[in-house]
Design an enzyme around this catalytic site. Structure first.
Site, PDB file in Angstrom:
ATOM      1  CE1 TYR A  91      40.132  36.427  39.894  1.00 29.18           C
ATOM      2  CE2 TYR A  91      40.510  34.420  41.172  1.00 29.18           C
ATOM      3  CZ  TYR A  91      40.971  35.494  40.292  1.00 29.18           C
ATOM      4  OH  TYR A  91      42.202  35.586  39.890  1.00 29.18           O
ATOM      5  CD  GLU A 110      41.251  33.844  46.909  1.00 25.84           C
ATOM      6  OE1 GLU A 110      40.486  34.310  47.611  1.00 25.84           O
ATOM      7  OE2 GLU A 110      41.149  33.376  45.598  1.00 25.84           O
TER       8      GLU A 110
END
Lengths: 377, 394, 394, 377
Positions: free
Chosen positions: B134, B250
């Site tokens: 990411y 997350e």
């Protein structure tokens, strides 16, 4: 005595700054670490520091020093704090030279101070025995037998102990552990028999040592003249103030690097320094640093003018700088974000130095507690 | 219903007792000791292999996934019972996998049936070890500002750019990435979610050195990497939706790291190091810090309990994940500060005889990253003030 | 030079010894006991009157103003010596006046020679008591957003609007105001600085009740008030420059309120209330708070000392005033919190037999205003981050 | 027991909220203050609260109560905290009824609980003797002479003492001040001879009293059954938790009012709630309030399920809520700016209540210290 530098002091500071930026920037510390330097500092830079006179700042002209006093030494330490310069400045100049200035006999002074001023001697002050700074905890003994003292005991956190030519050892000639009476200082060559030195590398990549004395025999001329416990406290007070000066330099540099990053780093299409939450936190750090500057210069002057509240002001300085440097070094990483966590950038070096400096000669809690006691509660 | 569950618990317990090897029980001190799967991974012991196979045969590598994807098809309540029994008997996880925890939820929600059948099965079979791509060096908290480009070349995308903070990127087989597929639109609207084989030509992962020393993170470079178009998950340019969905997962994981990661009681460490006098800690200032921390920790646990109960009662709020991420990591940082203070000079050594070689010091330094990774504390506060409190933007 | 100053100190000391009545010496417990001057004010004692007249004859009501304005014409060093000697002999101020402290600096710098001759003289002679009209109910921290209008009507301005937070507005004769004289331009560029006689028709001052009870503040209403055009100070629409200049002065005054206003040592109050055991305060948490506060206070004093020394050395920085305002008021708030904690249940009473009728409680409540008045803490932090640190605006 | 309200409890909370918003909003407290109300609360509202059943929430059905337990009473207190409602809810229902539930003899329960449930009795728990909460400090004595006890001593901070029909008095039948042994509870009618009550109005405009007992004689049937010091601690623990519930309501209301103001107040052409520094401070308050909700509901449930760590959890709740309400009420004023300092707006009422609630039944420092002791350090 006004709380500003005079011209001579300002010039000294400027020249130390220029010198360290050139010869001992943070990248030099990184190299010492990465090359696993056996000394933990650069002997050639140290020689140049001596040439510049830094080793004699707190030594009188009579013994070959520059006689700049502690306000002068404080400026050098502050600049050394900015570049996180690893050198025996604290172990040798701040602590050991101070001990000799205050408690050395005339022959000891005559013999050692010129050598120290020249930078020919590296000395370590061997005092700590516990995990936390504790001036009265002296279990190490010095027993007189004829013309010799026999030293037995273990010291920890002996700064630069692995390269010291000589130790100033805090040992007990009488009394029990934690008694204020019966503590004395001794000059001990590091190559005497019965001495075992274990180098310890600390998280800031500087070095301390565990030093063990096992029936180490020294002639009685090596006893210094510690007249009372308050003399020892004075050495610690001066040490704490000098450390505070060094921490002030580190805090300023870390803060300035962070402010520069806030102006440069772009996120969401703007500099992150335009976010008000960060601005207010930056402004609070600025205030803490301004307050820190005041207490450090006041404390340094107090050494030179021999104020009788030196212990109190030393606690004030060390506690405040412990708090300021902790704040600034933590915020430095947080504001640098992920980048700040990498070893590639220099901001992380400050948090490491902050932790070690915090524990040296009494941490924040120690000095708060002592200040309260001195204020009668 | 209740009868069935009681029965299920009994059977599960008996099966675990019989099938979980003794060496596969006990506390997991380090996730590195678990089996991670993947092309280059091997079992570290025969017991580890047996345990994986037995659980795999039951479908219990991911017990709550549908059977058609290799899961166990358990209901939420059955899954909970299995987890409880495994905890009770101290059975280790048979497979530790970002594929299960991080990629799986995205595939289940956004992938085609074909992709699911393929990728989920490989995860369950431990054939592929996944990592996450990411963050980018220049994006930071502005995740949507990512720059790694995927250019449409007809039958494939051509990838150029780099990713940072990829955990175990140097050991993974595949990476799931956010890539920029349109530069003409609002930044959030030009992002896609792409799966990339790390064996592809032009991919290189380099470990990152942290202030605390070696780390599991890598920076991963992509230089003219060709990726088949079928590796796109979800719609083109709709990757941001998937990212937001996964980030919430997350955040919850990292918020919990505080305790999970900590193998000791802060109280015990402090009391040991500093000592008591008449039953009171010797350092009164540290005592205040410790009790404040312990109270925070106790209340944090109660808040987790309440959030679970609220969720069960149907009052699920997205608020929780930012709160837990923020407060959980602050607690972890607080604990390490207290432990360092208690340890004093002893804990400063990172090298030398009669030292612990910086065991605590490195953890202390590493903890400073907790309030940055997985969305900084500042980002969590932004989310709370905007999304929950409804405070206006300028 | 030095000889002259030594001589001046000797003479000054002798004169004060001889001329300051005994009742005009000692600590000033409350500024209300001082002589404030003005049309409706009278001396509260013969000694007060004698002391005022004698100082007035010497020109020492405002010793550092030029003699042509009724001042004493003293040099900065002479003025410092006079102040030192008055402190040493504990002589009270002969006149307490916002005209001296707040309006004077503006007149000296921005007024015409004619205005100076007129207004400064009236201040020195205690004929006019001044108050300040800056803040407005809807402006708050956005001072420049003020709305009170002054419309040009040829020979006069017509004033409509209201001012808030005017100290002693109900006792003052004249008010110096910021008014809006142009609504077409950037807000800072349409403000003028105007002097208004409170006796004018249409002016009304109403006291404000605070959370701590009665206060010296008023809200002042202006309803079609006519003000002669010659009452304008400085250029039309340039009032913001004057305001900024004066605000720096005010900030320094309020930053100092902390200690000046406090008639007791926080340490002594706490030790008295909580008690010692073996020389250590009975409440260890409060002990930490107290010592932190005392350290802050000591370092604050050192910072004032350093700022003075820096100024003497010519390193004057505008930074100082925001720092002192922010930190000085935080310290005051901190002290009151500590004192309330130490006092416990006793200090909660605001009415009842055997209580102090909320003496401490009201001070505690009032202290909450310190971080708001004279520019909020937030405004000070903004000033530091923008003007000193140079952090960018969005 | 899940940490959520069941339907019955949620309905109770809703109806108390509606009732108090209508009958006892903050403006009612202002009026009580401005009209110098001799009771310090509105007797007709109190009668309606009794009708609603609030006086019997923690009384079993057997004695005419609703038997909602402390989770139920907690909801009522929380709502009362929102509107800062002045009433004998704490003095009578939370403290005195609890004392009778736990330590009343069967005849005492049979006589008093139905009256309390009906709202016919106002009772005060007379325990404090010092400036700070101190359970062992009991100098007040009760001496048995034949069939009568004679009470002597001074109590302070007796909530609603000036209107109490009856006191529960903590007095010593043996031992010395600060002994844990020898403490007992007594029911004393406020009209007995030798009782002097001085009303004290506190900064939150509620009332406490200094109550003096001078040879006050009561028949021995008025002795309650405090079996040990832990029973007394349990009453205090329940009191602290109930107060924490009330403080939670105040904190939430104060916070919500502040958030609303941040959205509405314009400065520099925008809502001040758009300034990031304020946003982050608001977000931190939100977190504190969420944490506070958890500890309060957990603590209330712990009373009803009779957990054996009640003392520990009570300290947790009272300390946390003390800290949260202090933060939120301070920030409430600061964020309201000058307006917040005026008596015209209601935000200032919260800081006043915060201070009084903080000191009631042990402040932040007291509970931190106790928690540390319970944790063995």
């Amino acid at each position: 005595m006004a709380l500003v530098l005079n011209e001579e002091q300002a010039m000294l500071k400027e020249s130390v700054k220029d010198f360290l930026n050139m010869k001992s920037p943070i990248s030099a510390l990184r190299e010492l670490r990465d090359t696993n330097n056996p000394d933990g500092f650069d002997r050639s830079v140290w020689a140049e520091m001596a040439e510049l006179g830094l080793t004699g700042l707190n030594i009188s002209e009579e013994f070959g020093g520059l006689d700049f006093g502690y306000i002068g030494l404080g400026q050098a330490l502050e600049e050394a704090g900015r570049t996180l310069a690893a050198s025996p400045l604290v172990s040798t100049v701040l602590l050991s030279t101070t001990a000799i200035n205050l408690c050395g006999s005339d022959p000891q002074k005559a013999m050692l101070l010129p050598e120290l001023a020249e930078g020919n001697l590296i000395m370590s002050f061997a005092h700590e025995e516990k995990t936390h700074h504790n001036p009265t905890h002296v279990a190490t003994t010095a027993t007189l037998d004829g013309d010799f003292y026999t030293i037995n005991g273990s010291k920890t956190f002996v700064l630069d102990g692995h390269v010291a030519d000589k130790f100033v050892v805090v040992a007990r000639v009488s009394g029990a552990v934690n008694d204020k009476e019966g503590i004395q200082l001794f000059l001990v060559d590091s190559n005497r028999e019965g001495i075992k030195v274990n180098r310890t590398m600390m998280m800031d990549n500087r070095n301390a040592a565990k030093v063990n004395f096992s029936n180490t025999s020294i002639s009685k001329e090596n006893k210094m003249n510690l007249s009372c416990f308050e003399d020892l406290e004075k050495i610690y007070a001066i040490g704490a103030i000098g450390l505070a000066a060094e921490m002030l330099g580190s805090a300023q540099e870390c803060f300035e690097k962070t402010i520069a990053y806030l102006k440069e780093r772009q996120q969401f299409g703007v500099a992150i320094g335009s976010f008000q939450a960060l601005q207010h936190r930056a402004a609070k750090m600025f205030i803490d640093i301004e307050l820190s500057k005041s207490v450090v210069i006041k404390a340094l002057k107090a050494i030179d003018t021999n104020e009788n509240n030196l212990t109190e002001i030393a606690s004030l300085a060390k506690a405040k700088l412990g708090q300021t440097l902790k704040l600034v070094s933590n915020e430095g990483i947080q504001m640098h974000g992920g980048v700040g966590m990498t070893d590639d950038v220099e901001i992380g070096f400050f948090i490491k130095r902050a932790r070690v400096a915090q524990q040296t000669l009494g941490d924040y809690n120690y000095h708060l507690d002592r200040y309260a006691k001195l204020r009668g509660y | 219903m209740i009868d069935h569950l009681t029965e299920f618990r009994k059977e599960t317990s008996a099966w675990l007792e019989e099938n979980c090897p003794v060496s596969m029980r006990g506390q997991t001190k380090d996730i590195a000791e678990l089996y991670w799967g993947g092309r280059n991974s091997d079992f570290t012991s025969e017991d580890q292999k047996i345990w994986f196979k037995r659980m795999h045969d039951k479908g219990w590598i991911v017990p709550y996934w549908d059977k058609k994807y290799g899961g166990g098809g358990l209901s939420p309540l059955e899954n909970k019972i299995l987890a409880e029994e495994m905890t009770r008997l101290r059975c280790k996880q048979p497979l530790f996998s970002f594929g299960i925890s991080m990629l799986g939820p995205a595939l289940l929600k956004f992938a085609t049936e074909e992709q699911k059948g393929h990728y989920l099965k490989d995860i369950v079979d431990a054939k592929i070890r996944w990592c996450q791509g990411y963050s980018e060096p220049n994006a930071g908290s502005d995740l949507a500002g990512l720059q790694m480009k995927a250019v449409d070349k007809g039958d494939h995308y051509l990838i150029n750019g780099s990713k940072i903070w990829t955990s175990y990127g140097d050991n993974a087989d595949w990476i799931f990435c956010l890539v920029r597929t349109n530069t003409e639109v609002k930044k959030q609207e030009g992002i896609s979610f792409l799966l990339i084989d790390m064996n592809s030509e032009g991919v290189e992962a380099r470990p990152i050195q942290l202030i605390s020393g070696k780390s599991a993170f890598t920076e991963t470079f992509f230089d003219d990497v060709k990726v088949p178009k079928e590796n796109l998950v979800g719609e083109l340019n709709k990757g941001w939706t998937i990212a937001k969905y996964l980030l919430t997962h997350e955040r919850q994981m990292i918020g919990g790291i505080g305790e999970a990661d900590q193998k000791f009681s802060t109280r015990d460490v402090v009391v040991d190091a500093v000592g008591l006098h008449n039953g009171v800690l010797n350092d009164s200032i540290l005592r205040t810090e410790l009790v404040t921390h312990e109270m925070n920790l106790a209340i944090y646990d109660m808040t987790i309990e309440r959030a679970i109960d609220e969720a069960k009662a149907g009052n699920n709020s997205g608020a929780a994940s930012s709160l837990f991420k923020y407060f959980g990591t602050e607690l972890n940082v607080e604990a390490m500060e207290i432990i360092m203070t208690a340890g004093g000079m002893d804990e400063l050594a990172i090298e030398g005889e009669a030292t612990s070689n910086g065991f605590i010091a490195k953890r202390f330094l590493r903890s400073k990253g907790n309030t940055i990774e997985g969305g900084t504390s500042e980002i969590q506060l932004n989310i709370i003030s905007k999304n929950i409190l409804g405070l206006p933007s300028k």
